[in-house]
Every structure is written in structure tokens, then in C-alpha cells.
Design a protein around this motif. Structure first.
Motif, PDB file in Angstrom:
ATOM      1  N   VAL A 193     -13.027  46.700  -7.949  1.00  0.00           N
ATOM      2  CA  VAL A 193     -14.110  47.662  -8.180  1.00  0.00           C
ATOM      3  C   VAL A 193     -15.192  47.526  -7.118  1.00  0.00           C
ATOM      4  O   VAL A 193     -15.652  48.528  -6.546  1.00  0.00           O
ATOM      5  N   ARG A 194     -15.611  46.303  -6.824  1.00  0.00           N
ATOM      6  CA  ARG A 194     -16.677  46.110  -5.841  1.00  0.00           C
ATOM      7  C   ARG A 194     -16.253  46.556  -4.449  1.00  0.00           C
ATOM      8  O   ARG A 194     -17.034  47.177  -3.715  1.00  0.00           O
ATOM      9  N   LEU A 195     -15.012  46.244  -4.068  1.00  0.00           N
ATOM     10  CA  LEU A 195     -14.541  46.623  -2.739  1.00  0.00           C
ATOM     11  C   LEU A 195     -14.440  48.144  -2.620  1.00  0.00           C
ATOM     12  O   LEU A 195     -14.866  48.730  -1.611  1.00  0.00           O
ATOM     13  N   PHE A 196     -13.908  48.791  -3.664  1.00  0.00           N
ATOM     14  CA  PHE A 196     -13.791  50.247  -3.629  1.00  0.00           C
ATOM     15  C   PHE A 196     -15.174  50.897  -3.544  1.00  0.00           C
ATOM     16  O   PHE A 196     -15.390  51.817  -2.746  1.00  0.00           O
ATOM     17  N   ARG A 222     -16.620  53.158  -0.438  1.00  0.00           N
ATOM     18  CA  ARG A 222     -16.998  54.548  -0.703  1.00  0.00           C
ATOM     19  C   ARG A 222     -18.518  54.749  -0.746  1.00  0.00           C
ATOM     20  O   ARG A 222     -18.993  55.832  -1.063  1.00  0.00           O
ATOM     21  N   ASN A 223     -19.248  53.692  -0.433  1.00  0.00           N
ATOM     22  CA  ASN A 223     -20.717  53.767  -0.391  1.00  0.00           C
ATOM     23  C   ASN A 223     -21.303  54.199  -1.739  1.00  0.00           C
ATOM     24  O   ASN A 223     -22.229  55.010  -1.811  1.00  0.00           O
ATOM     25  N   ILE A 224     -20.739  53.625  -2.803  1.00  0.00           N
ATOM     26  CA  ILE A 224     -21.236  53.876  -4.160  1.00  0.00           C
ATOM     27  C   ILE A 224     -22.158  52.723  -4.547  1.00  0.00           C
ATOM     28  O   ILE A 224     -21.772  51.551  -4.452  1.00  0.00           O
ATOM     29  N   ARG A 225     -23.342  53.042  -4.974  1.00  0.00           N
ATOM     30  CA  ARG A 225     -24.272  51.998  -5.407  1.00  0.00           C
ATOM     31  C   ARG A 225     -23.687  51.288  -6.627  1.00  0.00           C
ATOM     32  O   ARG A 225     -23.240  51.939  -7.574  1.00  0.00           O
ATOM     33  N   ILE A 226     -23.688  49.945  -6.623  1.00  0.00           N
ATOM     34  CA  ILE A 226     -23.038  49.189  -7.687  1.00  0.00           C
ATOM     35  C   ILE A 226     -23.830  47.942  -8.049  1.00  0.00           C
ATOM     36  O   ILE A 226     -24.360  47.241  -7.174  1.00  0.00           O
ATOM     37  N   TYR A 227     -23.925  47.691  -9.346  1.00  0.00           N
ATOM     38  CA  TYR A 227     -24.483  46.452  -9.878  1.00  0.00           C
ATOM     39  C   TYR A 227     -23.494  45.931 -10.919  1.00  0.00           C
ATOM     40  O   TYR A 227     -23.099  46.669 -11.825  1.00  0.00           O
ATOM     41  N   GLU A 228     -23.132  44.666 -10.797  1.00  0.00           N
ATOM     42  CA  GLU A 228     -22.133  44.075 -11.694  1.00  0.00           C
ATOM     43  C   GLU A 228     -22.764  42.988 -12.551  1.00  0.00           C
ATOM     44  O   GLU A 228     -23.555  42.174 -12.074  1.00  0.00           O
ATOM     45  N   TYR A 229     -22.385  42.972 -13.839  1.00  0.00           N
ATOM     46  CA  TYR A 229     -22.879  41.966 -14.777  1.00  0.00           C
ATOM     47  C   TYR A 229     -21.681  41.350 -15.506  1.00  0.00           C
ATOM     48  O   TYR A 229     -20.855  42.068 -16.070  1.00  0.00           O
ATOM     49  N   THR A 230     -21.590  40.011 -15.485  1.00  0.00           N
ATOM     50  CA  THR A 230     -20.490  39.296 -16.123  1.00  0.00           C
ATOM     51  C   THR A 230     -20.968  38.634 -17.406  1.00  0.00           C
ATOM     52  O   THR A 230     -21.951  37.896 -17.398  1.00  0.00           O
TER      53      THR A 230
END
Length: 217
Positions: free
Chosen positions: A68-71, A75-83
Motif C-alpha cells: 500500500v505504501r509503495l503504491f 502514484r503520489n497519493i497522500r498517505i498516513y499509516e497507523y498500526t
């Protein structure tokens, strides 16, 4: 059959949905002795998961996260991930998914603290992922209903035993299975599954290189 909790301090019923009031749920969720548990509450029922996490679950979690993060990066999509973050709608619902992603612009993100995310003040995650090593039926069943009621836009369930990915798009309180992500436009679910299968014989670097080729970078 759903059990009933009358004194949550007396006995902890783990890995099952049990009837409970919000106050009973909060008494357990705020108990320091249960800080390693994962907590869910919905429709006057709660679930506490206390099972330890092994290498299969942990590595599948990492692989999905990397895809998900690499894609999103490519694709220059702003992303924030929480585990393993807790998301709370006071008095109504709580969830603690394996991974949650905020995707896109104009997001009302939670602050940097260690409190559960207040869903009455901040946005829901865009995409939620549950990794199922022993909880597959519940992840596909009741938890899916929980995320439908919350209004999460997309929900994935990963079967850690088979590397199968069930992706659901959610709208108007209903979910439907999809073969292509609706929140990560262009990402095929089969690509996520292939990355998971490759992780059984390849290291993470080899998988990342394969993903770069797949995403045409």
C-alpha cells in the motif's frame, strides 16, 4: 450464542463477542493490565483479543503495509499509516485494526498522542486491514458489519494461512467485494495476493523490486 458480562473485572472472556455496556467495555479498555489486548465494541457487544501474534501474522502485516505504501508513493497519493491504533466513537463503537490508512487530501487527521482517535472529532481511516490467522470468520463477519456501520470506505481481510485477500468497498452502510481497490485507484487485489505468496519464498527486497516492476517504475 453471545455471552453477557455482568462484572468485567471478575472474568475476561477473550476472542468472543459478549454483551456489555459501554461503561463495562471502558473499564476493561482502560485497564493497564490488559494493555496488550485489542479491543472492539459495536452494537452493545464487545470483543477482546488476547492471542499472541506470531511470525506469519506479523510478516503478512508488513507485506500488505509495504504494498500500500509503495503504491501510494508511486502514484503520489497522500498517505498516513497507523498500526494497531484504537479508533473510538464514544458510547457507540471502538475498533483496533491491524492496519489503518488515511489516503488523499483534505484529511482531518488525529493529533500526535497516545489516546484513542476520537471519531467524533477526526476523520475515519480510508482503508482498514485485518490480518486473519485465527480470526477469519469474525473478520469477514461481525467486524465487517462494524466497519460498515462506522462508514469506512474500504476494508480488506487477509487470510494469513492462504494469502487470500478479501477486499470490500463500503457505501451507504453496505459492503461489496471488489477485485480492484476503489481508494487506491489502479491497485489490483491480485497484486496484493501475489506479493503475499512471494513472501513465502522471497525476501522483502525482492518483493519490493517486483512491485516496482509491476507498478511500472
Amino acid at each position: 450464542m453471545v455471552n453477557t458480562v455482568t462484572n468485567p473485572k471478575a472474568e475476561i472472556v477473550s476472542d468472543r463477542w459478549v454483551k456489555a455496556t459501554w461503561d463495562e467495555f471502558m473499564a476493561l479498555a482502560d485497564d493497564p493490565s490488559l494493555e496488550k489486548g485489542r479491543f472492539y465494541y459495536d452494537n452493545h457487544k464487545m470483543r477482546i483479543e488476547m492471542s499472541p501474534v506470531g511470525p506469519i501474522h506479523a510478516h503478512e502485516n508488513s507485506i500488505v503495509s509495504n504494498v500500500v505504501r509503495l503504491f501510494a508513493t508511486i502514484r503520489n497519493i497522500r498517505i498516513y499509516e497507523y498500526t494497531n491504533c484504537s479508533f473510538r466513537k464514544k458510547g457507540e463503537s471502538e475498533c483496533q485494526p491491524d492496519i489503518a490508512f488515511y489516503l488523499g487530501d483534505d484529511l482531518n487527521l488525529p493529533p500526535r498522542n497516545n489516546a484513542p482517535v476520537d471519531l467524533n472529532k477526526f476523520d475515519l481511516p480510508t482503508l482498514i486491514v485485518e490480518i486473519s490467522s485465527t480470526t477469519l470468520q469474525d473478520d469477514l463477519g461481525y467486524k465487517r458489519l462494524l466497519y460498515e456501520r462506522l462508514g469506512v470506505r474500504e476494508y480488506w481481510v487477509v487470510n494469513a494461512q492462504t494469502s487470500e485477500v478479501f477486499a470490500f468497498t463500503i457505501a451507504d452502510g453496505r459492503s461489496g467485494i471488489v477485485a480492484r481497490s476503489q481508494v487506491l485507484e489502479g491497485l489490483e487485489v491480485i497484486t496484493v495476493q501475489e506479493a503475499l505468496k512471494r513472501s513465502q519464498t522471497e525476501d522483502d527486497g525482492a518483493i519490493a523490486r517486483w512491485l516496482l516492476q509491476t507498478f511500472k517504475i
